[in-house]
Design a protein around this motif. Structure first.
Motif, PDB file in Angstrom:
ATOM      1  N   ILE A  50       0.839  -1.198   0.000  1.00  0.00           N
ATOM      2  CA  ILE A  50       0.000   0.000   0.000  1.00  0.00           C
ATOM      3  C   ILE A  50       0.876   1.251   0.000  1.00  0.00           C
ATOM      4  CG2 ILE A  50      -1.868   1.235   1.156  1.00  0.00           C
ATOM      5  CD1 ILE A  50      -2.592  -1.567  -0.002  1.00  0.00           C
ATOM      6  N   ASP A  51       1.729   1.380   1.000  1.00  0.00           N
ATOM      7  CA  ASP A  51       2.693   2.481   1.023  1.00  0.00           C
ATOM      8  C   ASP A  51       4.096   1.956   1.325  1.00  0.00           C
ATOM      9  OD1 ASP A  51       2.406   1.775   3.642  1.00  0.00           O
ATOM     10  OD2 ASP A  51       1.894   3.782   4.384  1.00  0.00           O
ATOM     11  N   SER A  52       4.313   0.695   1.084  1.00  0.00           N
ATOM     12  CA  SER A  52       5.620   0.067   1.311  1.00  0.00           C
ATOM     13  C   SER A  52       6.205  -0.362  -0.036  1.00  0.00           C
ATOM     14  CB  SER A  52       5.472  -1.143   2.226  1.00  0.00           C
ATOM     15  OG  SER A  52       4.633  -2.110   1.622  1.00  0.00           O
ATOM     16  N   VAL A  53       7.477  -0.726  -0.002  1.00  0.00           N
ATOM     17  CA  VAL A  53       8.172  -1.204  -1.203  1.00  0.00           C
ATOM     18  C   VAL A  53       8.988  -2.428  -0.820  1.00  0.00           C
ATOM     19  CG1 VAL A  53       9.834  -0.654  -3.023  1.00  0.00           C
ATOM     20  CG2 VAL A  53       8.328   1.138  -2.139  1.00  0.00           C
ATOM     21  N   GLY A  54       8.905  -3.455  -1.649  1.00  0.00           N
ATOM     22  CA  GLY A  54       9.686  -4.665  -1.413  1.00  0.00           C
ATOM     23  C   GLY A  54      10.460  -5.060  -2.643  1.00  0.00           C
ATOM     24  N   SER A  55      11.156  -6.175  -2.543  1.00  0.00           N
ATOM     25  CA  SER A  55      11.966  -6.624  -3.676  1.00  0.00           C
ATOM     26  C   SER A  55      12.010  -8.147  -3.723  1.00  0.00           C
ATOM     27  CB  SER A  55      13.392  -6.076  -3.569  1.00  0.00           C
ATOM     28  OG  SER A  55      14.038  -6.605  -2.413  1.00  0.00           O
ATOM     29  N   LEU A  56      12.252  -8.648  -4.907  1.00  0.00           N
ATOM     30  CA  LEU A  56      12.538 -10.071  -5.109  1.00  0.00           C
ATOM     31  C   LEU A  56      14.040 -10.213  -5.240  1.00  0.00           C
ATOM     32  CD1 LEU A  56       9.792 -11.130  -7.683  1.00  0.00           C
ATOM     33  CD2 LEU A  56       9.808 -11.541  -5.223  1.00  0.00           C
ATOM     34  N   HIS A  57      14.601 -11.171  -4.533  1.00  0.00           N
ATOM     35  CA  HIS A  57      16.039 -11.398  -4.548  1.00  0.00           C
ATOM     36  C   HIS A  57      16.346 -12.815  -5.011  1.00  0.00           C
ATOM     37  CE1 HIS A  57      16.543  -7.695  -2.322  1.00  0.00           C
ATOM     38  NE2 HIS A  57      17.851  -7.829  -2.385  1.00  0.00           N
ATOM     39  N   ALA A  58      17.425 -12.939  -5.779  1.00  0.00           N
ATOM     40  CA  ALA A  58      17.981 -14.251  -6.105  1.00  0.00           C
ATOM     41  C   ALA A  58      19.135 -14.502  -5.149  1.00  0.00           C
ATOM     42  CB  ALA A  58      18.462 -14.286  -7.553  1.00  0.00           C
ATOM     43  N   LYS A  59      19.101 -15.644  -4.469  1.00  0.00           N
ATOM     44  CA  LYS A  59      20.123 -15.944  -3.469  1.00  0.00           C
ATOM     45  C   LYS A  59      21.019 -17.075  -3.966  1.00  0.00           C
ATOM     46  CE  LYS A  59      19.386 -15.373   0.825  1.00  0.00           C
ATOM     47  NZ  LYS A  59      19.006 -15.458   2.245  1.00  0.00           N
ATOM     48  N   GLY A  99       5.995  -0.356   5.750  1.00  0.00           N
ATOM     49  CA  GLY A  99       4.701   0.287   5.615  1.00  0.00           C
ATOM     50  C   GLY A  99       3.599  -0.755   5.604  1.00  0.00           C
ATOM     51  N   GLU A 100       2.454  -0.390   5.067  1.00  0.00           N
ATOM     52  CA  GLU A 100       1.305  -1.283   5.068  1.00  0.00           C
ATOM     53  C   GLU A 100       1.236  -2.123   3.785  1.00  0.00           C
ATOM     54  OE1 GLU A 100      -2.146   0.610   7.845  1.00  0.00           O
ATOM     55  OE2 GLU A 100      -1.968   1.442   5.811  1.00  0.00           O
ATOM     56  N   LEU A 101       0.740  -3.352   3.953  1.00  0.00           N
ATOM     57  CA  LEU A 101       0.486  -4.261   2.845  1.00  0.00           C
ATOM     58  C   LEU A 101      -0.836  -4.970   3.101  1.00  0.00           C
ATOM     59  CD1 LEU A 101       3.770  -4.774   3.818  1.00  0.00           C
ATOM     60  CD2 LEU A 101       3.764  -5.805   1.531  1.00  0.00           C
ATOM     61  N   LEU A 102      -1.549  -5.306   2.039  1.00  0.00           N
ATOM     62  CA  LEU A 102      -2.749  -6.120   2.157  1.00  0.00           C
ATOM     63  C   LEU A 102      -2.349  -7.572   1.910  1.00  0.00           C
ATOM     64  CD1 LEU A 102      -5.890  -6.234   2.460  1.00  0.00           C
ATOM     65  CD2 LEU A 102      -5.964  -6.215  -0.062  1.00  0.00           C
ATOM     66  N   ARG A 103      -2.556  -8.417   2.922  1.00  0.00           N
ATOM     67  CA  ARG A 103      -2.236  -9.837   2.785  1.00  0.00           C
ATOM     68  C   ARG A 103      -3.523 -10.592   2.451  1.00  0.00           C
ATOM     69  NH1 ARG A 103       0.355 -12.611   7.865  1.00  0.00           N
ATOM     70  NH2 ARG A 103      -1.735 -12.211   8.698  1.00  0.00           N
TER      71      ARG A 103
END
Length: 500
Positions: A50-59, A99-103
């Motif tokens: 919603i007002d947060s930012v995330g990322s996908l990572h390759a490990k 921040g907020e996310l809708l799960r």
């Protein structure tokens, strides 16, 4: 509910469908560093920032990791589990800006997608946009500098935050870029020294976005334009209209789109191959022009010194002459190819004996063959007359013989045969050379196409055989090549009409 609309993916849904999705989930506030999906873990929930930012990572196995996608309020995490993909993920999904996310439980969202065409279509578009970002990021990490990648990353984050500053530390930026923190700090300092950004205590403010866009690599614009194409306002209007189309019609449309995408990809790959071939040609051209030029200049400088004996002067003059002729031959071939392509080359056709033309071409090629201990034999019968341009026929035969000599190792052999029928005459040049790879065989007559180097190490320009084909075609004939593969030689055959 108003906050939910900050997620543009959810805001794109019709009101009724959006309420169903929201009702099935819960609003969660998570700090930076929270893991949404563990690498190799089961995807139980979809997450809508919603007002947060995330990322996908390759490990990697050694613990190293790099960002492959940044996701904010424009999309969601967990889409692979919604489109018939694996229930587990190889990428770790992590919150970078809290921040907020809708799960929303995956099972519930899957059921909703099955009942709602617009949601299903949006998920497909989002998956496609995400694929564009991950593939472009992989290329970016491979080919672009840390400064360029940092610029791209800051622009992506700036697009997704809801305030003037980006709340992120250098440590997290380093994790996003798959780099070490000191390197990111130095790169950020350079941007700050240029007054492009301003950072302090884990917060970055973009001062001059236009200059930051010029600093970043082209990957940012490439991904942004593709997102706009797939999920922009006009695209969403089209999706709304498509949602009312029956599933059978959608399947047909998807099939057509898939065929179109395959053709587009094939055309793109072909264009990339043409660019690669052209680049190799110009690299070879530069070498071919520089080599004799260097010799001419070197010997010319020695002659100017006037401290050479008579034998050395003769050697210098002969070397200069040979290299000048080599350059003239290369320029002539390029001009011939240009005239052939524009239709400006005209033939001076006359009735001639093909056997004599073959013997003349062999005689001119024999010194080079003798120097390499290559035997040339000629098989001709009765005189065979055909209508052809004697100069251009000589050029055709000389190019074929030169090619055979070039790619035949020392001690090899070349056989030239002339066979006549009532309507045409066939001239074949067969060598015992290194042969032609199956992958190259369909392209040997293409301009600038080069195979492996000759036994002497010479690469060639990829012009001679292209000129052969176009000259033969201009005569109304055909040319063909056969080879059983590497080290099994090759046979070139030209077929010319005998005329009246």
């Amino acid at each position: 509910m108003d906050a939910i609309r900050h997620n543009t993916f959810l805001a794109s849904l019709p009101e009724e469908e959006r309420q169903r999705v929201v009702a099935a989930g819960e609003l969660v506030s998570l700090p930076a560093g929270s893991v949404l999906h563990h690498s190799g873990g089961v995807i139980d929930d979809a997450w809508f920032p919603i007002d947060s930012v995330g990322s996908l990572h390759a490990k990697m196995q050694d613990g190293a990791e790099a960002e492959v996608a940044i996701i904010g309020p424009e999309g969601l995490f967990g889409v692979t589990a919604l489109l018939g993909g694996a229930e587990t993920t190889w990428n770790e999904a992590t919150v970078q800006i809290g921040g907020e996310l809708l799960r929303v439980p995956i099972d519930s969202l899957n059921r909703q997608a099955g009942r709602t065409p617009i949601l299903r279509l949006l998920l497909q578009r989002w998956a496609q946009a995400l694929l564009v970002q991950t593939s472009q990021t992989a290329a970016c990490n491979r080919f672009h500098s840390l400064d360029q990648r940092l610029g791209r990353c800051l622009l992506v984050l700036d697009d997704r935050v809801r305030h003037d500053e980006i709340p992120i530390t250098h440590e997290r930026l380093a994790g996003l870029l798959g780099s070490l923190r000191p390197g990111v700090t130095v790169a950020a300092q350079r941007l700050q020294d240029q007054e492009i950004i301003d950072y302090r205590r884990g917060r970055i403010r973009i001062v001059d976005r236009k200059r930051l866009e010029r600093t970043a690599c082209e990957c940012y614009e490439a991904v942004a334009s593709e997102y706009q194409r797939l999920l922009g306002p006009e695209s969403l209007q089209q999706l709304t209209a498509a949602a009312a189309v029956p599933d059978e019609t959608l399947r047909e449309l998807n099939s057509r789109l898939l065929v179109s995408a395959i053709r587009e990809q094939a055309a793109r790959e072909q264009a990339e191959e043409v660019n690669a071939v052209t680049s190799r040609f110009f690299a070879a051209l530069s070498h071919e022009l520089r080599t004799p030029l260097a010799s001419i200049l070197g010997w010319s400088q020695l002659l100017q010194s006037r401290e050479l004996d008579d034998d050395t002067i003769k050697l210098a003059i002969e070397t200069i002459r040979q290299n000048a002729e080599a350059q003239k031959h290369l320029v002539d071939e390029m001009l011939d190819l240009a005239r052939l392509r524009t239709g400006q080359l005209q033939l001076n056709v006359e009735r001639l004996d093909v056997g004599k033309a073959v013997s003349s071409a062999v005689a001119s090629s024999r010194p080079a063959a003798d120097a390499a201990s290559i035997a040339i034999s000629v098989i001709t019968g009765e005189p065979v007359l055909a209508d052809a341009d004697p100069v251009r026929l000589q050029q055709i035969l000389t190019n074929l013989l030169s090619n055979a000599v070039k790619f035949t190792p020392r001690g090899g052999s070349i056989e030239v045969a002339v066979v006549a029928t009532e309507s045409d005459v066939r001239v074949s040049v067969r060598d015992s050379g290194r042969g032609i790879e199956p992958d190259l065989l369909p392209y040997v007559f293409d301009s600038f196409r080069q195979g492996a180097p000759a036994p002497s190490g010479e690469l060639g320009m990829g012009l001679g055989l292209a000129i052969v084909r176009q000259l033969v075609t201009l005569h109304g004939g055909t040319v063909d090549v056969q080879s059983e593969g590497p080290s099994k030689g090759a046979t070139f055959t030209i077929v010319l009409p005998r005329g009246a």
